[in-house]
Design a protein around this motif. Structure first.
Motif, short mmCIF file in Angstrom:
data_model
loop_
_atom_site.label_atom_id
_atom_site.label_comp_id
_atom_site.label_asym_id
_atom_site.label_seq_id
_atom_site.Cartn_x
_atom_site.Cartn_y
_atom_site.Cartn_z
N GLN A 25 0.72 -1.26 0.00
CA GLN A 25 -0.11 -0.20 0.03
C GLN A 25 0.93 1.12 -0.12
O GLN A 25 0.42 2.27 0.19
CB GLN A 25 -0.98 -0.14 1.17
CG GLN A 25 -1.78 -1.15 1.27
CD GLN A 25 -2.77 -1.38 -0.12
OE1 GLN A 25 -3.29 -0.18 -0.45
NE2 GLN A 25 -2.72 -2.51 -0.67
N ASP B 71 -1.19 8.38 6.23
CA ASP B 71 -1.59 9.45 5.73
C ASP B 71 -3.17 9.16 5.16
O ASP B 71 -3.66 10.10 5.35
CB ASP B 71 -0.80 9.94 4.42
CG ASP B 71 0.54 10.47 4.95
OD1 ASP B 71 0.61 11.00 6.33
OD2 ASP B 71 1.54 10.56 4.28
N LYS B 72 -3.37 8.09 4.74
CA LYS B 72 -4.77 7.87 4.29
C LYS B 72 -5.69 8.03 5.40
O LYS B 72 -6.76 8.50 5.32
CB LYS B 72 -4.70 6.41 3.74
CG LYS B 72 -4.15 6.38 2.35
CD LYS B 72 -3.94 5.12 1.52
CE LYS B 72 -3.55 4.93 0.35
NZ LYS B 72 -3.11 3.58 -0.13
N SER C 13 2.58 6.11 4.09
CA SER C 13 1.38 6.25 3.30
C SER C 13 0.02 5.80 3.84
O SER C 13 -0.68 6.73 3.65
CB SER C 13 1.96 5.42 1.99
OG SER C 13 0.82 5.59 1.18
N LEU D 72 -9.56 3.02 3.41
CA LEU D 72 -8.70 2.41 2.56
C LEU D 72 -9.40 1.96 1.18
O LEU D 72 -8.70 1.71 0.21
CB LEU D 72 -8.08 1.04 3.15
CG LEU D 72 -7.07 1.60 4.29
CD1 LEU D 72 -6.61 0.24 4.70
CD2 LEU D 72 -6.42 2.42 3.87
N GLN E 106 -6.11 11.52 6.24
CA GLN E 106 -6.94 12.34 5.27
C GLN E 106 -8.34 11.78 5.36
O GLN E 106 -9.46 12.56 4.96
CB GLN E 106 -6.53 12.11 3.94
CG GLN E 106 -5.01 12.66 3.69
CD GLN E 106 -4.31 12.08 2.06
OE1 GLN E 106 -4.91 11.26 1.76
NE2 GLN E 106 -3.02 12.57 2.23
#
Length: 131
Positions: free
Chosen positions: A31, A39-40, A36, A71, A43
């Protein structure tokens, strides 16, 4: 000797739980890595949850539904395929292990960008997930 073999020896062959954790660690790398993925979640409105995993206090839980919402089903379905389960079950596995993985990778209150889940997996699994 691969990560699976090393951790299996340490844990006395608890291959069911070990296989799930190994799949989650590999999936996180696919992923884009732990930062990363975090961060998802940030957000997606879950900054406070993520920060609880990184900080020194108790880890706030996350639900399978939140995992799927942030996700997306396609990403969760990738892990589900590896685990041989449906997306709902895979989301539950992620929700169970991800807070512990992040907590284990952030002993100083931050997740370093050069963290390699495969190389750190053995140390993390020794005490954090199976202690």
């Amino acid at each position: 000797m691969g990560l699976f073999d090393q951790v299996s020896g340490i844990l006395g062959g608890d291959s069911g739980k070990l296989g799930q954790v190994q799949s989650v660690l590999k999936w996180v790398e696919e992923q884009g890595g732990i930062n990363s993925l975090l961060d998802k979640f940030r957000q997606g409105g879950l900054s406070a949850v993520v920060e609880s995993w990184i900080g020194g206090g108790n880890n706030q839980p996350i639900s399978g539904e939140q995992i799927q919402s942030v996700l997306g089903i396609p990403a969760v379905a990738q892990l589900a395929e590896k685990l041989g389960v449906d997306a709902g079950s895979a989301s539950s596995v992620i929700a169970q292990y991800l807070p512990q993985v992040v907590d284990g990778l952030s002993p100083n209150g931050e997740v370093e960008s050069h963290n390699d889940l495969v190389s750190q997996g053995v140390n993390l699994l020794k005490g954090k997930l199976f202690g």
